[in-house]
Design an enzyme around this catalytic site. Structure first.
Site, PDB file in Angstrom:
ATOM      1  N   GLN A 112     -28.069 -24.906 149.841  1.00 34.17           N
ATOM      2  CA  GLN A 112     -28.842 -23.958 149.262  1.00 34.17           C
ATOM      3  C   GLN A 112     -29.746 -23.398 150.157  1.00 34.17           C
ATOM      4  OE1 GLN A 112     -31.263 -25.748 145.986  1.00 34.17           O
ATOM      5  NE2 GLN A 112     -32.008 -23.624 145.286  1.00 34.17           N
ATOM      6  N   VAL A 113     -29.771 -22.078 150.094  1.00 38.10           N
ATOM      7  CA  VAL A 113     -30.772 -21.447 151.231  1.00 38.10           C
ATOM      8  C   VAL A 113     -32.045 -20.870 150.726  1.00 38.10           C
ATOM      9  CG1 VAL A 113     -30.897 -19.428 153.050  1.00 38.10           C
ATOM     10  CG2 VAL A 113     -28.890 -20.614 152.742  1.00 38.10           C
ATOM     11  N   HIS A 118     -30.287 -20.434 141.413  1.00 44.14           N
ATOM     12  CA  HIS A 118     -29.282 -19.236 141.102  1.00 44.14           C
ATOM     13  C   HIS A 118     -27.912 -19.691 140.963  1.00 44.14           C
ATOM     14  CE1 HIS A 118     -29.845 -19.907 145.433  1.00 44.14           C
ATOM     15  NE2 HIS A 118     -28.590 -19.527 145.582  1.00 44.14           N
ATOM     16  N   PHE A 119     -27.079 -19.127 140.020  1.00 44.62           N
ATOM     17  CA  PHE A 119     -25.670 -19.089 140.111  1.00 44.62           C
ATOM     18  C   PHE A 119     -25.235 -18.057 140.829  1.00 44.62           C
ATOM     19  CE2 PHE A 119     -24.877 -22.616 137.028  1.00 44.62           C
ATOM     20  CZ  PHE A 119     -26.246 -22.920 136.428  1.00 44.62           C
ATOM     21  N   HIS A 120     -24.102 -18.335 141.534  1.00 48.00           N
ATOM     22  CA  HIS A 120     -23.112 -17.467 142.142  1.00 48.00           C
ATOM     23  C   HIS A 120     -22.149 -17.096 141.167  1.00 48.00           C
ATOM     24  CE1 HIS A 120     -24.904 -17.633 146.425  1.00 48.00           C
ATOM     25  NE2 HIS A 120     -25.046 -18.905 145.984  1.00 48.00           N
TER      26      HIS A 120
HETATM   27  P1  5GP Z   1     -27.503 -20.011 148.509  1.00 48.69           P
HETATM   28  O1  5GP Z   1     -26.958 -20.082 149.957  1.00 48.69           O
HETATM   29  O2  5GP Z   1     -29.109 -20.185 148.430  1.00 48.69           O
HETATM   30  O3  5GP Z   1     -26.796 -20.714 147.416  1.00 48.69           O
HETATM   31  O4  5GP Z   1     -27.319 -18.390 147.989  1.00 48.69           O
HETATM   32  C1  5GP Z   1     -28.479 -17.614 148.279  1.00 48.69           C
HETATM   33  C2  5GP Z   1     -27.700 -16.169 148.352  1.00 48.69           C
HETATM   34  O5  5GP Z   1     -29.023 -15.100 148.339  1.00 48.69           O
HETATM   35  C3  5GP Z   1     -26.905 -15.873 149.501  1.00 48.69           C
HETATM   36  O6  5GP Z   1     -25.585 -15.186 148.828  1.00 48.69           O
HETATM   37  C4  5GP Z   1     -27.704 -14.429 149.933  1.00 48.69           C
HETATM   38  O7  5GP Z   1     -26.588 -13.559 150.237  1.00 48.69           O
HETATM   39  C5  5GP Z   1     -28.566 -13.916 148.762  1.00 48.69           C
HETATM   40  N1  5GP Z   1     -29.742 -13.077 149.026  1.00 48.69           N
HETATM   41  C6  5GP Z   1     -30.572 -13.503 150.176  1.00 48.69           C
HETATM   42  N2  5GP Z   1     -31.487 -13.039 150.077  1.00 48.69           N
HETATM   43  C7  5GP Z   1     -31.456 -11.925 149.294  1.00 48.69           C
HETATM   44  C8  5GP Z   1     -32.240 -10.750 148.821  1.00 48.69           C
HETATM   45  O8  5GP Z   1     -33.305 -10.648 149.505  1.00 48.69           O
HETATM   46  N3  5GP Z   1     -31.656  -9.776 147.747  1.00 48.69           N
HETATM   47  C9  5GP Z   1     -30.394 -10.187 147.358  1.00 48.69           C
HETATM   48  N4  5GP Z   1     -29.732  -9.471 146.410  1.00 48.69           N
HETATM   49  N5  5GP Z   1     -29.591 -11.467 147.721  1.00 48.69           N
HETATM   50  C10 5GP Z   1     -30.170 -12.125 148.597  1.00 48.69           C
END
Ligand code: 5GP
Ligand code: ZN
Length: 161
Positions: A112-113, A118-120
């Site tokens: 998780q970044v 959030h759900f992808h």
């Molecule tokens: P995680 O790695 O936390 O599961 O996914 C974070 C997601 O957020 C990543 O797929 C990244 O591309 C997306 N993301 C990060 N910053 C932004 C942003 O400012 N706007 C949008 N629309 N997506 C973002």
């Protein structure tokens, strides 16, 4: 408007704030950062991921700031998962996708970044060329698996459904 008060009775309410001013997804909810929205209702927002794994990759978030799925109030999750389903259905029909992945990470160790739940929702095509790096590590003994199952069962003290 999001109703926060009843949700604060949930056990993980230390993670709950209507908005976290350091959070990029809260800023998107508040309109302080731009996003390409595909669905918005009182509690949830769906918008396009700026770093798509496959074109059409969409994120579904609660409007309330909650970091992870384990910390989320059930009332929010119930609404969120229906939006996830609707986005998946819409991707299948709009893109004539062959499938959909729903991916969700909790904590840095899980990848998780952005620390806002959030759900992808990712449309998949037989020809998209994406492959998950999924490597099974089978248990050496079945007892090892059973022991872990017992630990999970013992920890399910708050299972209410
Ligand atoms: P995680 O790695 O936390 O599961 O996914 C974070 C997601 O957020 C990543 O797929 C990244 O591309 C997306 N993301 C990060 N910053 C932004 C942003 O400012 N706007 C949008 N629309 N997506 C973002
Ligand atoms: Zn947030």
């Amino acid at each position: 408007m999001t109703t926060v008060e009843p949700l604060n009775r949930e056990p993980n309410n230390r993670f709950l704030n209507a908005m976290n001013s350091d959070c990029i997804f809260c800023k998107i909810v508040a309109g302080q950062l731009p996003s390409c929205k595909v669905l918005e209702n009182a509690d949830t927002l769906a918008f396009m991921d700026i770093g798509p794994i496959v074109p059409g990759h969409t994120l579904v978030i609660p409007k309330i700031h909650v970091e992870t799925l384990p910390a989320a109030p059930a009332a929010i999750l119930q609404k969120l998962i229906i939006v996830v389903q609707n986005i998946a259905r819409a991707q299948l029909s709009a893109f004539k996708a062959d499938g959909v992945n729903v991916i969700q990470a909790n904590g840095q160790a899980a990848g998780q970044v952005v620390p806002h739940l959030h759900f992808h929702v990712i449309p998949r095509f037989a020809t998209d060329g994406h492959h998950w790096n999924w490597k099974p590590h089978p248990y050496a003994k079945s007892e090892e698996m059973s022991a872990l199952a017992e630990k999970i069962k013992a920890a399910l003290t708050d299972y209410r459904v």
